[in-house]
Enzyme design. Structure first.
Site, PDB file in Angstrom:
ATOM      1  N   SER A  96       0.818  -1.214   0.000  1.00  0.00           N
ATOM      2  CA  SER A  96       0.000   0.000   0.000  1.00  0.00           C
ATOM      3  C   SER A  96       0.854   1.267   0.000  1.00  0.00           C
ATOM      4  O   SER A  96       2.026   1.255   0.387  1.00  0.00           O
ATOM      5  CB  SER A  96      -0.908   0.019   1.224  1.00  0.00           C
ATOM      6  OG  SER A  96      -1.692  -1.140   1.284  1.00  0.00           O
TER       7      SER A  96
HETATM    8  N1  SAH Z   1      -0.680  -5.317   3.864  1.00  0.00           N
HETATM    9  C1  SAH Z   1       0.077  -5.570   2.668  1.00  0.00           C
HETATM   10  C2  SAH Z   1      -0.630  -5.100   1.423  1.00  0.00           C
HETATM   11  C3  SAH Z   1      -1.498  -6.141   0.980  1.00  0.00           C
HETATM   12  S1  SAH Z   1      -2.321  -6.063  -0.566  1.00  0.00           S
HETATM   13  C4  SAH Z   1       1.467  -5.003   2.724  1.00  0.00           C
HETATM   14  O1  SAH Z   1       1.793  -4.272   3.671  1.00  0.00           O
HETATM   15  O2  SAH Z   1       2.253  -5.293   1.816  1.00  0.00           O
HETATM   16  C5  SAH Z   1      -3.662  -7.109  -0.088  1.00  0.00           C
HETATM   17  C6  SAH Z   1      -3.282  -8.539   0.194  1.00  0.00           C
HETATM   18  O3  SAH Z   1      -4.456  -9.192   0.634  1.00  0.00           O
HETATM   19  C7  SAH Z   1      -2.776  -9.296  -1.008  1.00  0.00           C
HETATM   20  O4  SAH Z   1      -1.525  -9.844  -0.751  1.00  0.00           O
HETATM   21  C8  SAH Z   1      -3.839 -10.379  -1.214  1.00  0.00           C
HETATM   22  O5  SAH Z   1      -3.325 -11.591  -1.703  1.00  0.00           O
HETATM   23  C9  SAH Z   1      -4.393 -10.531   0.195  1.00  0.00           C
HETATM   24  N2  SAH Z   1      -5.733 -11.124   0.285  1.00  0.00           N
HETATM   25  C10 SAH Z   1      -6.796 -10.938  -0.548  1.00  0.00           C
HETATM   26  N3  SAH Z   1      -7.840 -11.656  -0.107  1.00  0.00           N
HETATM   27  C11 SAH Z   1      -7.429 -12.300   1.023  1.00  0.00           C
HETATM   28  C12 SAH Z   1      -8.058 -13.190   1.931  1.00  0.00           C
HETATM   29  N4  SAH Z   1      -9.339 -13.589   1.772  1.00  0.00           N
HETATM   30  N5  SAH Z   1      -7.356 -13.646   3.002  1.00  0.00           N
HETATM   31  C13 SAH Z   1      -6.056 -13.268   3.167  1.00  0.00           C
HETATM   32  N6  SAH Z   1      -5.400 -12.440   2.325  1.00  0.00           N
HETATM   33  C14 SAH Z   1      -6.087 -11.947   1.277  1.00  0.00           C
END
Ligand code: SAH
Length: 246
Positions: A96
């Site tokens: 993000s």
């Molecule tokens: N917090 C992260 C940014 C994540 S982007 C950072 O600091 O880098 C959102 C993430 O959520 C992605 O990696 C995606 O694969 C994950 N995601 C999407 N749906 C999900 C679910 N149902 N359970 C766990 N992770 C999920």
């Protein structure tokens, strides 16, 4: 033998030429984090009317000034690590924008004894920022490769108060609940009921809600001491979608 005296000098010169940039690359890049924090403060003041006008908690600022974001992005993105924007981390996912990480972390009002749940470990960056501020972070990631690399990265960087696991975060982590705070870093079409259930009375949740690949709203969810839930919309955001089988 003729070159015996000169070779070490040549090697030294080459070493200096090659090693200086490599050493610079390996630096902590603290000055870049300081400059980034100035940009984040600007964004916070420009969006003040949406986020109730408060400056960031100094503890949150310190966490962002401490966590080496460049360690959380792929090598090809490292030179962009301190730009105030999201970056690709592979598998169609992103780390993000730092302003959003700062804002979401601040809204959670993280306290030193808190146990926090994160849905969407991604790179592990947001988990590391939280780990600087709270007692325990439980983070779940649905893409197995990202879950594995984030776990290794967080362990290598010494974040031993983060439990990063592979799974569907929609269902939370009942074994570690209740949580003082919950952060969802993928856009959901609705607030997952299992997460509301796993929020402690008095707890806070921050979650982007809205349709996939459209503008979503960052929602702040509060559960009061009696267990009643209130929500308010903070600001429009754009996150990758929450996936999984729910
Ligand atoms: N917090 C992260 C940014 C994540 S982007 C950072 O600091 O880098 C959102 C993430 O959520 C992605 O990696 C995606 O694969 C994950 N995601 C999407 N749906 C999900 C679910 N149902 N359970 C766990 N992770 C999920």
């Amino acid at each position: 033998m003729q070159y015996g005296g000169r070779f070490p000098l040549a090697a030294l010169c080459l070493g200096v030429l090659l090693c200086a940039p490599i050493a610079a690359w390996g630096q902590s890049r603290e000055s870049e984090r300081i400059a980034l924090m100035d940009e984040i403060r600007d964004d916070v003041s420009h969006t003040a009317e949406l986020i109730q006008g408060e400056p960031l908690d100094p503890r949150v600022e310190d966490a962002l000034l401490t966590v080496p974001r460049h360690e959380f992005v792929p090598l090809a993105q490292r030179r962009h690590a301190y730009e105030n924007r999201p970056l690709p981390i592979g598998y169609g996912q992103t780390i993000s924008q730092p302003y959003i990480v700062a804002l979401m972390t601040d809204l959670l009002d993280p306290q030193p004894d808190d146990v926090v749940f994160e849905l969407g470990t991604g790179s592990g960056y947001q988990a590391a920022v939280l780990a600087e501020l709270v007692a325990e972070v439980h983070s779940v990631e649905i893409v197995p490769q990202l879950a594995a690399s984030a776990r290794t990265r967080l362990a290598d960087l010494g974040y031993d108060n983060v439990q990063a696991t592979h799974g569907d975060g929609y269902y939370g982590k009942p074994g570690a609940a209740p949580f003082d705070a919950i952060i969802v870093t993928a856009a959901a079409t609705h607030i997952p009921p299992p997460l509301v259930e796993q929020l402690r009375p008095g707890g806070r949740m921050i979650i982007p809600v809205g349709p996939a690949f459209h503008l979503q709203h960052l929602m702040f969810v509060e559960k009061d001491a009696a267990g009643a839930v209130r929500t308010r919309s903070v600001l429009p955001v754009s996150f990758v979608p929450l996936t999984g089988g729910h």
